[in-house]
Design an enzyme around this catalytic site. Sequence first.
Site, PDB file in Angstrom:
ATOM      1  CG  ASP A  70      69.734  35.922  60.667  1.00 27.16           C
ATOM      2  OD1 ASP A  70      70.845  36.182  61.178  1.00 27.16           O
ATOM      3  OD2 ASP A  70      68.741  35.580  61.330  1.00 27.16           O
ATOM      4  CD  GLU A 246      74.517  31.296  64.582  1.00 28.50           C
ATOM      5  OE1 GLU A 246      73.850  30.439  65.209  1.00 28.50           O
ATOM      6  OE2 GLU A 246      74.390  32.529  64.769  1.00 28.50           O
TER       7      GLU A 246
END
Length: 381
Positions: A70, A246
Amino acid sequence: MSRTSDLPGTPDTADTPDAPVASGVPSRRLLLKGALAAGALTAAAPGIAHATPAPKAAPYVNPLARNRADPHIHRHADGFYYFTATVPEYDRIILRRSRTLNGLATAAESVIWTKHATGPMGAHIWAPEIHRIGGKWYIYFASAPAESVWDIRIWVLENASRDPFKGTWVERGQIKTAWETFSLDATTFTHRGTRYLAWAQHEPDMGNNTALWLSEMANPWTLTGPQIRLSTPEYDWETIGYKVNEGPSVIARNGRLFMSYSASATDWHYCMGLLTADADSDLMNPASWSKSPTPVFTSNDTTKQYGPGHNCFTVAEDGRSDVLVYHARQYKEIVGDPLNDPNRHTRVQKLGWKRDGTPDFGIPVADTATAASAQPVKGSA
């Protein structure tokens, strides 16, 4: 003009929020005209020495940072790239900086915040992003209470120091959305003077895990509402393992805003989709956003990169070439829960542009030979 100082390619003016720029970077046409004009001027004045061409940037090291998922890279007006990401232990927020993207591979890594032993912000510290807003540093991240590790929500840290490695990181608290449900992966950007937050959240009574949402902001930790749903998992490639949208990230180019996002489970099926809105449209109208029916970035057997996703955008050292930042694994098969597999590595590569003005993500590039020797240095920056 679009005011997009938080968007990639537009290093913010130090301590001056939201400096106006046109679609994030000077247009290629203007840059070309400037170069041609400069060349003509030099040719007309033989007594002027020719400028030495800038050295060509070194190829990117991949993976750039091992065991860092991420990823988020912010290029600041001080000339540094600031890097943060999820660590496999899900227990802390780290920060690196370097004057070059490749330099992040071996830059000193500091722990700037650690999870609480009990209560809120005590588990699953996920997907931090660092932003400079109004002369302060902010980190958006997801976390859950230590006693209820799946009650994940969005939280904000603030640091008033000019140097994010110094000063105090103050916990500004939870960003309150319309529901107290699973929510994560917040990112913020400005467009034409308005600040927005985009994030992923489960909507009650909806048959999915998470959809993408957008709201205007009153300040860096408060939404004004309403919040609108931009995208929900609907295509086959968005619903493998889990029904997930997401990890949104926004880049403004060519009169449009592009919002990339990630879909499906976090194994090799993980991939990226794309939403597009006209820069002149009302971003808070869901009808302004169109969705690609096919993924734009997927696993690749040739380069042996699997599950690419949760990206952000930054800009190369030349200040105008766009760069795609993301994570991926180097193998396809995973034993057990993918969330327990630590080998999602941060990667970078050039982001191209098609003739129609839309981004060309290409394929995840192969590992580079020099990456094996690039290891982070522990300590303070």
